[in-house]
Motif scaffolding. Structure first.
Motif, PDB file in Angstrom:
ATOM      1  N   MET A   1      30.738  14.712  -0.771  1.00  0.00           N
ATOM      2  CA  MET A   1      30.071  15.848  -2.013  1.00  0.00           C
ATOM      3  C   MET A   1      31.601  16.461  -1.563  1.00  0.00           C
ATOM      4  O   MET A   1      31.968  16.947  -0.965  1.00  0.00           O
ATOM      5  CB  MET A   1      29.351  16.809  -1.221  1.00  0.00           C
ATOM      6  N   ASN A   2      32.099  16.627  -3.296  1.00  0.00           N
ATOM      7  CA  ASN A   2      32.897  17.911  -2.915  1.00  0.00           C
ATOM      8  C   ASN A   2      32.818  19.506  -3.601  1.00  0.00           C
ATOM      9  O   ASN A   2      31.457  19.444  -3.430  1.00  0.00           O
ATOM     10  CB  ASN A   2      34.489  17.071  -4.145  1.00  0.00           C
ATOM     11  N   VAL A   3      34.242  20.482  -3.718  1.00  0.00           N
ATOM     12  CA  VAL A   3      33.517  21.336  -3.806  1.00  0.00           C
ATOM     13  C   VAL A   3      32.813  22.295  -5.145  1.00  0.00           C
ATOM     14  O   VAL A   3      31.836  22.579  -4.380  1.00  0.00           O
ATOM     15  CB  VAL A   3      34.878  22.444  -4.109  1.00  0.00           C
ATOM     16  N   ASP A   4      33.341  21.095  -5.804  1.00  0.00           N
ATOM     17  CA  ASP A   4      32.892  21.467  -7.201  1.00  0.00           C
ATOM     18  C   ASP A   4      31.139  21.756  -7.224  1.00  0.00           C
ATOM     19  O   ASP A   4      30.047  22.232  -7.870  1.00  0.00           O
ATOM     20  CB  ASP A   4      32.936  20.640  -8.485  1.00  0.00           C
ATOM     21  N   VAL A   6      28.763  21.560  -4.748  1.00  0.00           N
ATOM     22  CA  VAL A   6      28.472  23.033  -3.969  1.00  0.00           C
ATOM     23  C   VAL A   6      28.327  24.051  -4.886  1.00  0.00           C
ATOM     24  O   VAL A   6      27.386  24.662  -5.168  1.00  0.00           O
ATOM     25  CB  VAL A   6      29.914  22.728  -2.925  1.00  0.00           C
ATOM     26  N   ILE A   7      29.100  24.393  -5.411  1.00  0.00           N
ATOM     27  CA  ILE A   7      29.596  25.184  -6.390  1.00  0.00           C
ATOM     28  C   ILE A   7      27.906  25.049  -7.219  1.00  0.00           C
ATOM     29  O   ILE A   7      27.680  26.482  -8.031  1.00  0.00           O
ATOM     30  CB  ILE A   7      30.591  25.876  -6.860  1.00  0.00           C
ATOM     31  N   ASP A   8      27.804  24.254  -7.922  1.00  0.00           N
ATOM     32  CA  ASP A   8      27.276  23.064  -9.391  1.00  0.00           C
ATOM     33  C   ASP A   8      25.485  23.781  -8.127  1.00  0.00           C
ATOM     34  O   ASP A   8      25.212  24.723  -9.086  1.00  0.00           O
ATOM     35  CB  ASP A   8      27.095  22.472  -9.576  1.00  0.00           C
ATOM     36  N   ILE A   9      25.827  23.140  -7.423  1.00  0.00           N
ATOM     37  CA  ILE A   9      24.510  23.323  -6.626  1.00  0.00           C
ATOM     38  C   ILE A   9      23.842  24.688  -6.332  1.00  0.00           C
ATOM     39  O   ILE A   9      23.066  25.213  -6.378  1.00  0.00           O
ATOM     40  CB  ILE A   9      24.206  22.896  -5.797  1.00  0.00           C
ATOM     41  N   ALA A  10      24.538  25.990  -5.731  1.00  0.00           N
ATOM     42  CA  ALA A  10      24.679  26.890  -5.458  1.00  0.00           C
ATOM     43  C   ALA A  10      24.410  27.811  -7.038  1.00  0.00           C
ATOM     44  O   ALA A  10      23.865  28.771  -7.558  1.00  0.00           O
ATOM     45  CB  ALA A  10      26.263  27.660  -4.862  1.00  0.00           C
ATOM     46  N   ARG A  11      24.963  27.879  -7.752  1.00  0.00           N
ATOM     47  CA  ARG A  11      25.468  28.415  -9.221  1.00  0.00           C
ATOM     48  C   ARG A  11      23.363  28.300  -9.932  1.00  0.00           C
ATOM     49  O   ARG A  11      23.027  29.550 -10.513  1.00  0.00           O
ATOM     50  CB  ARG A  11      26.241  27.436 -10.568  1.00  0.00           C
ATOM     51  N   GLN A  12      23.075  27.007  -9.692  1.00  0.00           N
ATOM     52  CA  GLN A  12      21.928  26.630 -10.612  1.00  0.00           C
ATOM     53  C   GLN A  12      20.865  27.011  -9.639  1.00  0.00           C
ATOM     54  O   GLN A  12      19.722  27.851 -10.042  1.00  0.00           O
ATOM     55  CB  GLN A  12      21.909  24.818 -10.702  1.00  0.00           C
ATOM     56  N   THR A  13      21.194  27.072  -7.921  1.00  0.00           N
ATOM     57  CA  THR A  13      19.714  27.701  -7.716  1.00  0.00           C
ATOM     58  C   THR A  13      20.030  29.403  -7.985  1.00  0.00           C
ATOM     59  O   THR A  13      19.030  30.174  -7.664  1.00  0.00           O
ATOM     60  CB  THR A  13      20.466  27.897  -5.611  1.00  0.00           C
ATOM     61  N   LEU A  80      16.732  18.776  -7.263  1.00  0.00           N
ATOM     62  CA  LEU A  80      17.884  18.719  -5.878  1.00  0.00           C
ATOM     63  C   LEU A  80      17.774  17.292  -4.961  1.00  0.00           C
ATOM     64  O   LEU A  80      18.166  16.395  -4.753  1.00  0.00           O
ATOM     65  CB  LEU A  80      17.021  19.921  -4.945  1.00  0.00           C
ATOM     66  N   PHE A  81      16.311  16.981  -4.706  1.00  0.00           N
ATOM     67  CA  PHE A  81      15.907  15.515  -4.327  1.00  0.00           C
ATOM     68  C   PHE A  81      16.546  14.527  -4.439  1.00  0.00           C
ATOM     69  O   PHE A  81      16.452  14.036  -4.001  1.00  0.00           O
ATOM     70  CB  PHE A  81      14.412  15.480  -3.553  1.00  0.00           C
ATOM     71  N   SER A  82      16.261  14.568  -5.507  1.00  0.00           N
ATOM     72  CA  SER A  82      16.071  13.252  -6.286  1.00  0.00           C
ATOM     73  C   SER A  82      17.829  13.068  -6.486  1.00  0.00           C
ATOM     74  O   SER A  82      17.944  11.506  -6.847  1.00  0.00           O
ATOM     75  CB  SER A  82      15.903  13.322  -7.942  1.00  0.00           C
ATOM     76  N   ASN A  83      18.409  14.176  -6.724  1.00  0.00           N
ATOM     77  CA  ASN A  83      19.579  13.662  -6.764  1.00  0.00           C
ATOM     78  C   ASN A  83      20.789  14.097  -5.170  1.00  0.00           C
ATOM     79  O   ASN A  83      22.328  13.982  -5.769  1.00  0.00           O
ATOM     80  CB  ASN A  83      20.937  14.903  -7.345  1.00  0.00           C
ATOM     81  N   PHE A  84      19.986  13.585  -3.985  1.00  0.00           N
ATOM     82  CA  PHE A  84      20.048  13.305  -2.851  1.00  0.00           C
ATOM     83  C   PHE A  84      21.183  12.853  -2.603  1.00  0.00           C
ATOM     84  O   PHE A  84      22.215  13.130  -1.689  1.00  0.00           O
ATOM     85  CB  PHE A  84      18.962  13.281  -2.229  1.00  0.00           C
ATOM     86  N   GLY A  85      20.849  11.752  -3.049  1.00  0.00           N
ATOM     87  CA  GLY A  85      21.890  10.367  -2.725  1.00  0.00           C
ATOM     88  C   GLY A  85      23.552  10.828  -3.817  1.00  0.00           C
ATOM     89  O   GLY A  85      24.144   9.956  -2.432  1.00  0.00           O
ATOM     90  N   THR A  86      23.329  10.988  -4.509  1.00  0.00           N
ATOM     91  CA  THR A  86      24.613  11.098  -5.498  1.00  0.00           C
ATOM     92  C   THR A  86      25.414  12.587  -4.369  1.00  0.00           C
ATOM     93  O   THR A  86      26.591  12.705  -4.098  1.00  0.00           O
ATOM     94  CB  THR A  86      24.427  11.204  -6.454  1.00  0.00           C
ATOM     95  N   TYR A  87      24.511  13.644  -3.762  1.00  0.00           N
ATOM     96  CA  TYR A  87      25.150  14.586  -3.181  1.00  0.00           C
ATOM     97  C   TYR A  87      25.918  14.118  -1.643  1.00  0.00           C
ATOM     98  O   TYR A  87      27.118  15.282  -1.669  1.00  0.00           O
ATOM     99  CB  TYR A  87      24.786  15.784  -2.776  1.00  0.00           C
ATOM    100  N   ILE A  88      25.387  13.415  -0.824  1.00  0.00           N
ATOM    101  CA  ILE A  88      25.686  12.574  -0.013  1.00  0.00           C
ATOM    102  C   ILE A  88      27.204  11.523   0.213  1.00  0.00           C
ATOM    103  O   ILE A  88      27.816  11.549   0.884  1.00  0.00           O
ATOM    104  CB  ILE A  88      25.232  12.512   1.307  1.00  0.00           C
ATOM    105  N   LYS A  89      27.193  11.326  -1.309  1.00  0.00           N
ATOM    106  CA  LYS A  89      28.239  10.020  -1.256  1.00  0.00           C
ATOM    107  C   LYS A  89      29.818  11.421  -1.155  1.00  0.00           C
ATOM    108  O   LYS A  89      29.612  11.795  -1.498  1.00  0.00           O
ATOM    109  CB  LYS A  89      28.358   9.169  -1.903  1.00  0.00           C
TER     110      LYS A  89
END
Length: 89
Positions: A1-4, A6-13, A80-89
């Motif tokens: 997971m890169n910074v972009d 994390v920033i996108d998840i924080a923005r959506q949150t 968020l949970f359905s994309n969890f696999g892509t977040y940990i790569k």
């Protein structure tokens, strides 16, 4: 997971938080303004007078918009949970 990501998840949150809290905050603001105008007109300077109308108004908003707020939070959590696999790569 890169910074972009994390920033996108924080923005959506933050957008979900703002969207879900906006109805209650706006109603509280409007009721507070109306009570303040009423207090100014009648020269009643009781500080606790604003709490009861705001509490009732916010309770009514939660009753009316509670399912919509809950649906938004559940949809965001599901995404968020359905994309969890892509977040940990």
């Amino acid at each position: 997971m890169n910074v972009d990501v994390v920033i996108d998840i924080a923005r959506q949150t933050l957008l979900v938080i703002i969207k879900c809290s906006a109805p209650m905050l706006l109603v509280s603001l409007i009721v507070g303004l109306i009570v303040s105008i009423f207090q100014t007109i009648t020269s009643i300077q009781e500080q606790t007078l604003t709490f009861v109308p705001k509490l009732i108004a916010i309770f009514m908003v939660i009753m009316l918009a509670g399912s919509w707020i809950f649906k938004n939070i559940v949809d965001f959590t599901y995404e968020l949970f359905s994309n969890f696999g892509t977040y940990i790569k």
